[in-house]
Design an enzyme around this catalytic site. Structure first.
Site, PDB file in Angstrom:
ATOM      1  N   ASP A  59       8.728   2.090   2.851  1.00 63.12           N
ATOM      2  CA  ASP A  59       7.103   2.143   3.334  1.00 63.12           C
ATOM      3  C   ASP A  59       7.059   2.292   4.779  1.00 63.12           C
ATOM      4  O   ASP A  59       6.287   2.951   5.396  1.00 63.12           O
ATOM      5  CB  ASP A  59       6.249   1.240   2.805  1.00 63.12           C
ATOM      6  CG  ASP A  59       6.290   1.088   1.256  1.00 63.12           C
ATOM      7  OD1 ASP A  59       6.377   2.085   0.758  1.00 63.12           O
ATOM      8  OD2 ASP A  59       5.630   0.014   0.929  1.00 63.12           O
ATOM      9  N   ARG A  60       7.589   1.482   5.512  1.00 64.38           N
ATOM     10  CA  ARG A  60       7.701   1.544   6.897  1.00 64.38           C
ATOM     11  C   ARG A  60       8.209   2.904   7.796  1.00 64.38           C
ATOM     12  O   ARG A  60       7.655   3.407   8.571  1.00 64.38           O
ATOM     13  CB  ARG A  60       8.437   0.530   7.703  1.00 64.38           C
ATOM     14  CG  ARG A  60       8.079  -0.932   7.492  1.00 64.38           C
ATOM     15  CD  ARG A  60       8.566  -2.130   8.272  1.00 64.38           C
ATOM     16  NE  ARG A  60       7.932  -3.343   7.804  1.00 64.38           N
ATOM     17  CZ  ARG A  60       8.437  -4.494   8.570  1.00 64.38           C
ATOM     18  NH1 ARG A  60       9.164  -4.642   9.480  1.00 64.38           N
ATOM     19  NH2 ARG A  60       7.777  -5.528   8.316  1.00 64.38           N
ATOM     20  N   THR A  61       9.267   3.407   7.029  1.00 63.69           N
ATOM     21  CA  THR A  61       9.949   4.536   7.596  1.00 63.69           C
ATOM     22  C   THR A  61       8.632   5.776   7.304  1.00 63.69           C
ATOM     23  O   THR A  61       8.723   6.648   8.095  1.00 63.69           O
ATOM     24  CB  THR A  61      11.079   4.834   6.835  1.00 63.69           C
ATOM     25  OG1 THR A  61      12.148   3.928   7.281  1.00 63.69           O
ATOM     26  CG2 THR A  61      11.632   6.242   7.341  1.00 63.69           C
ATOM     27  N   TYR A  62       8.286   5.637   6.076  1.00 64.21           N
ATOM     28  CA  TYR A  62       7.489   6.676   5.552  1.00 64.21           C
ATOM     29  C   TYR A  62       5.891   6.535   6.665  1.00 64.21           C
ATOM     30  O   TYR A  62       5.651   7.722   6.974  1.00 64.21           O
ATOM     31  CB  TYR A  62       6.811   6.693   4.111  1.00 64.21           C
ATOM     32  CG  TYR A  62       5.872   7.551   3.861  1.00 64.21           C
ATOM     33  CD1 TYR A  62       6.031   9.030   3.007  1.00 64.21           C
ATOM     34  CD2 TYR A  62       4.313   7.234   3.966  1.00 64.21           C
ATOM     35  CE1 TYR A  62       5.146   9.565   2.580  1.00 64.21           C
ATOM     36  CE2 TYR A  62       3.426   8.104   3.650  1.00 64.21           C
ATOM     37  CZ  TYR A  62       3.669   9.301   3.000  1.00 64.21           C
ATOM     38  OH  TYR A  62       2.901  10.121   2.531  1.00 64.21           O
ATOM     39  N   SER A 107     -16.053  15.370 -24.202  1.00 68.17           N
ATOM     40  CA  SER A 107     -15.351  14.039 -24.840  1.00 68.17           C
ATOM     41  C   SER A 107     -14.529  14.121 -25.904  1.00 68.17           C
ATOM     42  O   SER A 107     -14.169  15.318 -26.281  1.00 68.17           O
ATOM     43  CB  SER A 107     -16.692  13.017 -25.121  1.00 68.17           C
ATOM     44  OG  SER A 107     -17.612  13.073 -24.162  1.00 68.17           O
ATOM     45  N   LYS A 138      -4.665   6.429 -23.214  1.00 65.15           N
ATOM     46  CA  LYS A 138      -6.053   6.650 -23.016  1.00 65.15           C
ATOM     47  C   LYS A 138      -6.449   5.932 -21.811  1.00 65.15           C
ATOM     48  O   LYS A 138      -6.589   4.706 -21.803  1.00 65.15           O
ATOM     49  CB  LYS A 138      -6.844   6.547 -24.116  1.00 65.15           C
ATOM     50  CG  LYS A 138      -8.284   6.919 -23.855  1.00 65.15           C
ATOM     51  CD  LYS A 138      -9.287   6.791 -24.979  1.00 65.15           C
ATOM     52  CE  LYS A 138     -10.771   7.012 -24.711  1.00 65.15           C
ATOM     53  NZ  LYS A 138     -11.205   6.520 -23.576  1.00 65.15           N
ATOM     54  N   CYS A 428      -8.046 -18.409   9.641  1.00 66.35           N
ATOM     55  CA  CYS A 428      -7.627 -18.653  11.043  1.00 66.35           C
ATOM     56  C   CYS A 428      -6.439 -19.403  11.248  1.00 66.35           C
ATOM     57  O   CYS A 428      -5.932 -19.794  12.401  1.00 66.35           O
ATOM     58  CB  CYS A 428      -8.924 -19.180  11.702  1.00 66.35           C
ATOM     59  SG  CYS A 428      -9.203 -21.202  11.169  1.00 66.35           S
TER      60      CYS A 428
END
Length: 696
Positions: A59-62, A107, A138, A428
């Site tokens: 993820d960090r590279t992306y 539908s 579904k 905090c």
């Protein structure tokens, strides 16, 4: 181009760099070349993640590649309609336009009875002979139409009435799983139907964030998805975790003989499809498929509420046709509704304005008494330990008084131990302190959660009723650094400070500053209520004001720790007296009060006007009266009486309006307190020489 050739030609595909030379040092030609390579690489990584489910970068590279692409496009003005960066959101719209679908989005007839599925099969075979079926989950999401022309994303629309829907092109563009350009040997024109959904894990995480921020969570993933697609600001949609499965061809310049063949081509085009689809089924296979998916349902990361059985042969579909509302070639075999028992997906910890930590159970949505429930109360740490409940357990949920959902018991233990509140505040990081069964953040106004909620409360109807000072405004002020220490900061805000904020103009700035200026003349009861002292609501604030007359007198008593003096006030018992002493004894709160006084926010001396006609009489009010309850209480106090919030042996009358609370009436019966209505209350006033009436 093959994947091997792509990797050889594009440095951002395999083991890409995550640091880059400054954008300004590139030539225009170098920037354009790098942008082309980054777009190609980002699309490839999207495909590996959303279609193949086999990413080759983390993820960090992306994120680093995506950020670099954004940077270069902005610096060199290289944005295009089909760039992956368009996913961050376009301009907000005032309203959605209505567009006509290229083919009806109808539908599907449905039932939870296997006999109805077999009847559907009988009708199909009677009309077109023997057929094979494709069986699909579904999805419980939001159906959309997406159109590609020459491989480029062109338009997206909601289902609407099946013939027309809302144009949500810019919102759907932000969904990472929706490709902006198709891959491979795609048709020149392609309109597909898909289902937008929010993955369950992402839904739980998103709801946790909302709950901990003091916002209402979504009831279920479908509501979250539908609400997100209706957002008029695409940048808001981009921040929410939506995904999509495509499951049918609506129209195309290419023909497929079977539905299975069309689905098989979706991954080649870069369109995500579901991996639980089964082909070559007869009706009994379809029924078995539904039963297997029901067993596997809880392990899926998306909500499904049944399966869809579709005729595979597309020519047979054409022959079967449709009714005005539904296809004759498809049938939905539904799951039974989830009922009262569900999985505890996570626990959010809210921090209130008094610092109290409240654990909230986040649930896989479940039907409880006809209401979909996705969160429930866990009360406090002692209750959690007693239940021995933890994340992952299957629990039974009930609704107290048919209103408030709570976890009643663990029906299947799937975890070790029980959930424990954090030792430090989740907002905090201040130390958490325990008071009996309760837990509190020790950060005070230094905790952003307490700061925001105390300021919101100051401006609320219960406080000083400052129009324009709602949760969104307070959030903006805190993030901009205009409010850092408490409500006194509000009175340091100047016109230019507001005009620098996004969305603020001369009129909105002038109106809020006028409201703040007017709030400086608050009455003492309103001021005390607005402070948000734990367990001191409007009625107790009024009793304190009537007893002490001024803020200085109350502060002196509380700062001296004189709890006995405070307990002499109606509505103030030992616990309330202790909280008042603690509040006024806090150096942080003393500083805020002093700063409020310096800003001119100091309530006038409170005097109970009028005579003493009702001296010695105590009234309690319940239910809906002809005017606000506070006006009735003020009337009593102006004439020397007392108006308290609870019935005791010292109460003389319980005045009952419409839809009164049962507990006060029970207390009145237990203490032999007369119960009177509004007309009888007026008679009591007249008997004691009070000719005034509420509202006169």
């Amino acid at each position: 181009m093959s994947e091997a050739e792509l990797a050889d030609d594009n440095p951002y595909v395999e083991d890409p760099p995550t640091t880059f030379e400054p954008a300004e040092e590139l030539t225009a030609a170098e920037a354009r070349e790098q942008v082309d390579l980054l777009r190609e690489a980002v699309r490839y990584h999207d495909y590996r993640y959303y279609v193949d489910h086999d990413p080759v970068v983390g993820d960090r590279t992306y994120d680093a590649l995506f950020s670099r692409l954004q940077e270069l496009e902005q610096v060199y003005d290289l944005q295009t309609e089909d760039s992956p960066t368009r996913r961050v959101g376009g301009q907000p719209v005032d309203e959605f336009e209505t567009v006509e679908h290229v083919a009806p989005l109808l539908s599907i007839d449905q039932s939870g009875d296997a006999a109805d599925v077999r009847e559907f099969d009988r009708r199909v075979r009677e009309a077109v002979g023997d057929v094979e079926y494709v069986c699909e989950p579904k999805f419980d999401g939001v159906s959309i139409e997406v159109i590609y022309r020459e491989g480029r994303y062109e338009r997206a629309a909601t289902r609407g009435d099946g013939h027309e829907g809302d144009d949500v092109t810019e919102n759907v563009r932000t969904i990472p799983a929706v490709p902006q350009r198709l891959r491979g040997d795609y048709p020149a024109y392609l309109a597909v139907r898909g289902e937008v959904y929010m993955p369950k894990d992402d839904f739980t995480a998103h709801n946790k964030t909302r709950v901990e921020a003091g916002e209402e969570p979504f009831a279920n993933p479908r509501n979250a998805t539908a609400g997100t697609l209706r957002q008029q600001d695409p940048s808001v949609v981009a921040e929410r975790p939506l995904s999509v499965f495509f499951f049918d061809v609506l129209d195309s310049s290419r023909a497929w003989a079977t539905h299975a063949d069309a689905l098989a081509s979706f991954p080649e085009f870069g369109l995500p499809r579901n991996d639980r689809v089964e082909t070559g089924c007869d009706v009994e296979d379809a029924i078995d498929y539904r039963d297997r998916l029901l067993d596997e349902r809880d392990g899926l990361d998306y909500e499904i509420d049944g399966v869809v059985v579709k005729v595979d042969d597309r020519a047979a579909r054409e022959e079967l046709g449709a009714t005005a509302r539904s296809y004759r070639w498809a049938f939905a075999y539904k799951f039974p509704a989830r009922n009262e028992e569900t999985r505890l997906a996570d626990v959010a910890v809210q921090v209130g304005r008094t610092g109290r930590l409240t654990p909230v159970a986040l649930l896989d949505p479940v039907d409880v008494g006809g209401v979909t429930v996705s969160r429930a109360s866990l009360h406090n740490p002692d209750e959690i330990e007693s239940l021995h409940v933890n994340v992952g357990d299957v629990v039974r949920v009930e609704r107290a008084g048919d209103v408030i959902p709570y976890v009643a018991e663990v029906v299947e233990k799937r975890s070790a131990g029980h959930f424990e509140l954090p030792e430090t505040c989740p907002v905090c990081d201040s130390q958490v302190e325990r008071e009996g069964p309760l837990a509190f953040c020790s950060g005070g106004l230094g905790c952003p959660a307490q700061l925001k909620r105390s300021v919101e409360y100051w401006g609320s109807d219960t406080g000083l009723d400052i129009e324009g000072l709602g949760a969104e405004t307070v959030e903006t002020f805190v993030e901009a650094g205009l409010v850092t220490d408490g409500v006194a900061d509000l009175y340091d805000i100047e016109r230019d400070d507001l005009l620098e904020l996004e969305g603020w103009g001369e009129t909105s700035a002038r109106n809020l500053l006028s409201e703040l200026d007017a709030s400086k003349e608050a009455t003492l009861p309103d001021f005390l209520a607005a402070l948000g002292i734990q367990k001191v609501g409007p009625e107790t604030a009024r009793a304190l004001a009537a007893e002490f007359g001024s803020l200085d007198a109350l502060r002196e008593t509380a700062e001296n720790g004189d709890e006995e003096r405070l307990r002499s006030v109606d509505d103030v018992g030992p616990i309330v007296a202790e909280t008042i002493v603690d509040f006024f004894g806090s150096e942080a709160n003393q500083r805020v009060l002093d700063r409020l006084a310096d800003a001119g926010v100091e309530p006038d001396t409170y005097e109970v006007e009028g005579a003493d006609e009702l001296d010695g009489l105590t009234f309690v009010f319940t239910g809906a009266l002809s005017e606000s309850r506070s006006e009735f209480q003020d009337l009593v106090e102006r004439h020397g009486g007392s108006a308290t919030s609870s019935v005791s042996g010292n109460t003389d009358y319980l005045v009952v309006g419409e839809n009164p609370g049962q507990s006060k009436r029970d207390d009145a019966d237990a203490n032999d307190v007369p119960t009177i209505d509004e007309a009888e209350f007026r008679e009591v006033l007249q008997e004691h020489g009070v000719g005034e009436w509420v509202g006169e």
